[in-house]
Design a protein around this motif. Structure first.
Motif, mmCIF file in Angstrom:
data_model
loop_
_atom_site.group_PDB
_atom_site.id
_atom_site.type_symbol
_atom_site.label_atom_id
_atom_site.label_comp_id
_atom_site.label_asym_id
_atom_site.label_seq_id
_atom_site.Cartn_x
_atom_site.Cartn_y
_atom_site.Cartn_z
ATOM 1 N N PRO A 31 -35.824 32.161 -67.106
ATOM 2 C CA PRO A 31 -34.907 31.125 -66.782
ATOM 3 C C PRO A 31 -33.646 31.573 -65.898
ATOM 4 C CG PRO A 31 -34.242 32.215 -69.022
ATOM 5 C CD PRO A 31 -35.790 32.573 -68.458
ATOM 6 N N THR A 32 -33.120 30.613 -65.405
ATOM 7 C CA THR A 32 -31.770 30.842 -64.700
ATOM 8 C C THR A 32 -30.738 30.654 -65.735
ATOM 9 O OG1 THR A 32 -32.793 29.943 -62.617
ATOM 10 C CG2 THR A 32 -30.403 30.112 -62.585
ATOM 11 N N VAL A 33 -30.087 31.707 -65.889
ATOM 12 C CA VAL A 33 -29.205 31.904 -67.033
ATOM 13 C C VAL A 33 -27.713 31.297 -66.711
ATOM 14 C CG1 VAL A 33 -30.726 33.201 -68.653
ATOM 15 C CG2 VAL A 33 -29.170 34.218 -66.967
ATOM 16 N N ALA A 37 -30.476 27.273 -73.580
ATOM 17 C CA ALA A 37 -31.948 26.991 -73.417
ATOM 18 C C ALA A 37 -32.290 25.478 -74.300
ATOM 19 C CB ALA A 37 -32.824 28.093 -73.658
ATOM 20 N N HIS A 38 -33.030 24.758 -73.605
ATOM 21 C CA HIS A 38 -33.653 23.614 -74.227
ATOM 22 C C HIS A 38 -35.043 23.584 -74.680
ATOM 23 C CE1 HIS A 38 -35.261 22.294 -70.548
ATOM 24 N NE2 HIS A 38 -34.015 22.336 -69.992
ATOM 25 N N ILE A 39 -35.687 22.698 -75.279
ATOM 26 C CA ILE A 39 -36.992 22.430 -75.758
ATOM 27 C C ILE A 39 -37.879 22.892 -74.683
ATOM 28 C CG2 ILE A 39 -38.647 21.081 -77.020
ATOM 29 C CD1 ILE A 39 -36.474 21.974 -78.711
ATOM 30 N N ASN A 228 -45.063 23.605 -64.234
ATOM 31 C CA ASN A 228 -45.656 22.942 -63.087
ATOM 32 C C ASN A 228 -44.412 22.351 -62.025
ATOM 33 O OD1 ASN A 228 -44.777 20.398 -64.161
ATOM 34 N ND2 ASN A 228 -47.100 19.963 -64.758
ATOM 35 N N ASP A 229 -43.235 22.363 -62.532
ATOM 36 C CA ASP A 229 -41.959 21.971 -61.808
ATOM 37 C C ASP A 229 -41.940 23.135 -60.656
ATOM 38 O OD1 ASP A 229 -41.255 23.724 -63.729
ATOM 39 O OD2 ASP A 229 -39.147 23.099 -63.710
ATOM 40 N N LEU A 230 -42.454 24.016 -61.026
ATOM 41 C CA LEU A 230 -42.092 25.303 -60.069
ATOM 42 C C LEU A 230 -43.227 25.694 -59.137
ATOM 43 C CD1 LEU A 230 -40.772 28.207 -62.344
ATOM 44 C CD2 LEU A 230 -39.670 26.322 -61.189
ATOM 45 N N MET A 259 -44.701 19.472 -68.709
ATOM 46 C CA MET A 259 -43.115 19.352 -68.747
ATOM 47 C C MET A 259 -42.949 18.588 -70.329
ATOM 48 S SD MET A 259 -41.198 20.530 -66.390
ATOM 49 C CE MET A 259 -42.682 21.949 -66.244
ATOM 50 N N VAL A 260 -41.864 18.893 -70.907
ATOM 51 C CA VAL A 260 -41.478 18.344 -72.107
ATOM 52 C C VAL A 260 -40.708 17.273 -71.551
ATOM 53 C CG1 VAL A 260 -39.987 18.463 -74.107
ATOM 54 C CG2 VAL A 260 -41.415 20.210 -73.530
ATOM 55 N N GLN A 261 -41.012 15.990 -72.162
ATOM 56 C CA GLN A 261 -40.232 14.889 -71.827
ATOM 57 C C GLN A 261 -39.456 14.212 -72.727
ATOM 58 O OE1 GLN A 261 -43.237 12.260 -70.308
ATOM 59 N NE2 GLN A 261 -43.568 13.297 -68.478
ATOM 60 N N GLU A 265 -38.510 11.248 -69.233
ATOM 61 C CA GLU A 265 -38.152 11.995 -68.057
ATOM 62 C C GLU A 265 -38.338 13.481 -68.371
ATOM 63 O OE1 GLU A 265 -35.795 10.913 -64.723
ATOM 64 O OE2 GLU A 265 -34.708 9.725 -66.128
ATOM 65 N N LYS A 266 -38.517 14.328 -67.568
ATOM 66 C CA LYS A 266 -38.542 15.848 -67.815
ATOM 67 C C LYS A 266 -37.117 16.189 -68.220
ATOM 68 C CE LYS A 266 -37.665 20.091 -65.579
ATOM 69 N NZ LYS A 266 -37.045 20.722 -64.211
ATOM 70 N N MET A 267 -37.360 16.905 -69.586
ATOM 71 C CA MET A 267 -35.890 17.509 -70.011
ATOM 72 C C MET A 267 -35.309 18.368 -69.247
ATOM 73 S SD MET A 267 -35.529 19.220 -73.914
ATOM 74 C CE MET A 267 -35.743 17.796 -74.754
ATOM 75 N N SER A 268 -34.014 18.158 -68.945
ATOM 76 C CA SER A 268 -33.574 18.985 -68.058
ATOM 77 C C SER A 268 -31.943 19.190 -68.065
ATOM 78 C CB SER A 268 -34.032 18.722 -66.480
ATOM 79 O OG SER A 268 -33.176 17.918 -65.919
ATOM 80 N N LYS A 269 -31.590 20.249 -67.661
ATOM 81 C CA LYS A 269 -30.095 20.302 -67.805
ATOM 82 C C LYS A 269 -29.266 19.574 -66.860
ATOM 83 C CE LYS A 269 -30.954 24.887 -67.195
ATOM 84 N NZ LYS A 269 -31.077 26.486 -67.207
ATOM 85 N N SER A 270 -29.841 19.160 -65.433
ATOM 86 C CA SER A 270 -29.496 18.429 -64.612
ATOM 87 C C SER A 270 -29.284 16.941 -65.168
ATOM 88 C CB SER A 270 -30.083 18.656 -63.296
ATOM 89 O OG SER A 270 -31.350 18.928 -63.471
HETATM 90 N N1 LIG Z 1 -38.849 20.118 -69.423
HETATM 91 C C1 LIG Z 1 -39.292 21.373 -69.258
HETATM 92 N N2 LIG Z 1 -40.769 21.466 -69.909
HETATM 93 C C2 LIG Z 1 -41.580 22.528 -69.827
HETATM 94 N N3 LIG Z 1 -40.938 23.572 -69.043
HETATM 95 C C3 LIG Z 1 -39.780 23.548 -68.384
HETATM 96 C C4 LIG Z 1 -38.962 22.533 -68.578
HETATM 97 N N4 LIG Z 1 -37.714 22.837 -67.965
HETATM 98 C C5 LIG Z 1 -37.906 23.763 -67.276
HETATM 99 N N5 LIG Z 1 -39.341 24.534 -67.638
HETATM 100 C C6 LIG Z 1 -39.771 25.866 -67.473
HETATM 101 O O1 LIG Z 1 -38.851 26.861 -67.812
HETATM 102 C C7 LIG Z 1 -38.644 28.193 -67.141
HETATM 103 C C8 LIG Z 1 -37.426 28.562 -66.864
HETATM 104 O O2 LIG Z 1 -36.671 27.294 -66.076
HETATM 105 P P1 LIG Z 1 -35.373 27.225 -65.191
HETATM 106 O O3 LIG Z 1 -34.571 28.032 -65.847
HETATM 107 O O4 LIG Z 1 -35.737 27.612 -63.955
HETATM 108 O O5 LIG Z 1 -35.350 25.917 -65.733
HETATM 109 P P2 LIG Z 1 -34.597 24.696 -64.840
HETATM 110 O O6 LIG Z 1 -35.944 23.951 -64.122
HETATM 111 O O7 LIG Z 1 -33.439 25.343 -64.298
HETATM 112 O O8 LIG Z 1 -34.041 23.871 -66.039
HETATM 113 P P3 LIG Z 1 -33.556 22.373 -65.871
HETATM 114 O O9 LIG Z 1 -34.455 21.787 -65.288
HETATM 115 O O10 LIG Z 1 -33.088 22.063 -67.219
HETATM 116 O O11 LIG Z 1 -32.101 22.720 -65.050
HETATM 117 C C9 LIG Z 1 -39.774 27.526 -65.986
HETATM 118 O O12 LIG Z 1 -40.663 28.087 -66.099
HETATM 119 C C10 LIG Z 1 -39.557 25.902 -66.013
HETATM 120 O O13 LIG Z 1 -40.578 25.594 -65.427
#
Ligand SMILES: Nc1ncnc2c1ncn2[C@@H]1O[C@H](COP(=O)(O)OP(=O)(O)OP(=O)(O)O)[C@@H](O)[C@H]1O
Ligand SMILES: [Zn+2]
Length: 468
Positions: A31-33, A37-39, A228-230, A259-261, A265-270
């Motif tokens: 992670p970028t800390v 951290a989420h699910i 797979n977002d990476l 991705m966990v949705q 939508e993709k679960m995400s911080k943003s």
């Molecule tokens: N919703 C998700 N479901 C599954 N894996 C995820 C999800 N969000 C992030 N990851 C994975 O967790 C790892 C750490 O991710 P990273 O810190 O880059 O998250 P991030 O993409 O910045 O999170 P966010 O999208 O919430 O800002 C990476 O391998 C990333 O692909």
């Protein structure tokens, strides 16, 4: 049968062959800390923990590297918002992440490198790329020259011309090509910075992972993982950097989790549609989240719903049911039943391996385990003794352990009991007012047996959990 893994690079399942016999070099993007951290993060960590545990079960020695990105735009911005030192902020969330992974029963990595501790390696790598004509410096920034890499786009299946046409990219005068990406960023006032041949600055995100791979695992590795977002641009850029420098294929198997949705939508911080690991674990045992991952395919999206959580709870309950002891009056099961149980032990182990060998088909592996559960419960109901049940139960424990499940009995969270303790204390106060001492003492003593200590004073009664 041998292990086959789906490789994002070739888009097919391939037989697993390691660079060095019996050894696996594995890297997962961490992670970028800058926040809790989420699910979604947990899913990624759990998927690669399960893969690693299975490889170890199959006899491989796994060197497992997961990085922390501890310097980044997002960290700097968050630190500025909070008026906190960015290094302190990153440190806090690294500790937080470690605690979460431990609570999730994720095995610690062999190494957890951090970007800020690898600056020397990062600079050396950038220098090497410049020397070979793959990168160029402009006003303190350094960019990777994508046109110098004929393979660029091979992981994501995009062609440079399409990327350029498809994306609306801001024109940046300093770049030779719009898709060129930063390897080194010149320092802005007040930002963390390190000295380099190009002036004070900090590394770009993509080069960190290439440099940490090279430093801790070498020029070539077996498995590279991440969400797979990476795939694009992060992993595409990692390949470009590493292969341009070494001239060798960087990664044998690219493995990506879905991705966990949440809410479509993709679960995400943003997006803010998240459940933190902490929040989840306050409500459920860690096994529940792992079971959610095991029940689904690691490459597919995992849609988070209450329904899915409950399904996992039921599946766990069923696995645990097989570990119950023999019936009190068990006098031994019939010979045929014991034979069937013995045969099922073998069949389950085989089914488990076959499923896991097929690109880590965890749902198939669980199905094999449930067959064993059925056979154990059948034998118990037919009078099997503890001794007769033991080998099958040991196999079940062993194989669930390979998946990282603990099968610990869920204990009621202290918070769930608290309102009831308050109620008992209130009733006891009433009893004392009515001088019903025997009854009030009984409540006090029974609560003490349960670990709750009451303290009476003139102001009333308070309670606390007995420590130790
Ligand atoms: N919703 C998700 N479901 C599954 N894996 C995820 C999800 N969000 C992030 N990851 C994975 O967790 C790892 C750490 O991710 P990273 O810190 O880059 O998250 P991030 O993409 O910045 O999170 P966010 O999208 O919430 O800002 C990476 O391998 C990333 O692909
Ligand atoms: Zn990475």
């Amino acid at each position: 049968m041998a292990l086959r893994i789906y490789n994002t690079l070739t888009r097919k399942k391939e037989p697993f062959e390691t660079l060095e016999p019996g050894k696996v070099r594995m890297y997962v993007c961490g992670p970028t800390v800058y926040d809790k951290a989420h699910i979604g993060h947990a899913m990624s960590a759990l998927v690669f923990d399960i893969i690693r545990r299975y490889l170890e079960y199959r006899g491989y020695e796994v060197k497992f590297v997961m990085n922390f990105t501890d310097v980044d735009d997002k960290i700097i911005r968050r630190a500025q918002e909070l008026g906190e030192d960015p290094f302190r902020l990153a440190e806090r969330y690294i500790e937080d992440y470690r605690r979460n992974l431990q609570a999730l029963n994720v095995k610690p990595a062999t190494v957890n490198p951090r970007a800020t501790q690898e600056i020397e390696q990062i600079i050396a790598m950038i220098q090497g790329l410049i020397e070979k004509g793959h990168a160029y410096a402009v006003n303190g920034d350094v960019y990777f020259r994508v046109t110098s890499d004929p393979d660029y786009g091979k992981l994501s299946g995009r062609r440079l011309e399409e990327m350029q046409a498809g994306a609306r990219i801001e024109v940046d005068e300093r770049k030779e090509h719009p898709m060129d990406f930063a390897l080194w960023k010149a320092a802005k006032p007040g930002e963390p910075a390190w000295p380099s041949p190009w002036g004070m600055g900090r590394p770009g995100w993509h080069i960190e992972c290439s440099a940490m791979n090279l430093h801790h695992l070498g020029e070539q590795i077996d498995i590279h993982g991440g969400g797979n977002d990476l795939i694009f641009p992060h992993h595409e850029n990692e390949i470009a950097q590493s292969e341009s420098l070494t001239g060798k294929p960087f990664v044998r198997y690219w493995v990506h989790n879905g991705m966990v949705q949440l809410g479509g939508e993709k679960m995400s911080k943003s997006l803010g549609n998240l459940i933190t690991i902490e929040e989840f674990l306050a409500q459920h045992p860690a096994d529940v989240l792992r079971m959610m991952v095991l029940n689904s395919n690691y490459r597919s999206p995992l849609v988070y719903t209450e329904e899915v959580v409950q399904q996992s709870e039921r599946a766990l309950e069923r696995l645990r049911s097989a570990l119950r002891p023999a019936l009190p009056d068990a006098g031994g099961a019939p010979e045929a039943t014991l034979k069937a149980l013995q045969a099922q032990i073998e069949a389950t182990r085989q089914g488990f391996i076959e499923a896991m060998d097929d690109d880590f088909n965890t749902a198939g592996a669980l199905a094999a385990l449930f067959e064993l559960v059925r056979a154990i419960n059948q034998a118990r109901s037919e009078g099997a003794t503890n001794e007769q049940l033991a080998p099958a139960q040991a196999t079940l424990r062993e194989l669930t352990g390979v998946l990282g499940l603990t099968l610990a009995e869920p204990t009621a969270a202290p918070s769930a009991a608290e309102p009831f303790i308050d109620l008992l204390v209130e009733v006891r106060t009433e009893l004392r007012k009515q001088k019903l001492w025997a009854l009030s003492d009984r409540i006090r003593d029974r609560l003490a047996e349960l670990g709750v200590i009451l303290e009476d004073s003139r102001e009333g009664t308070t309670w606390r959990w007995k420590t130790s």
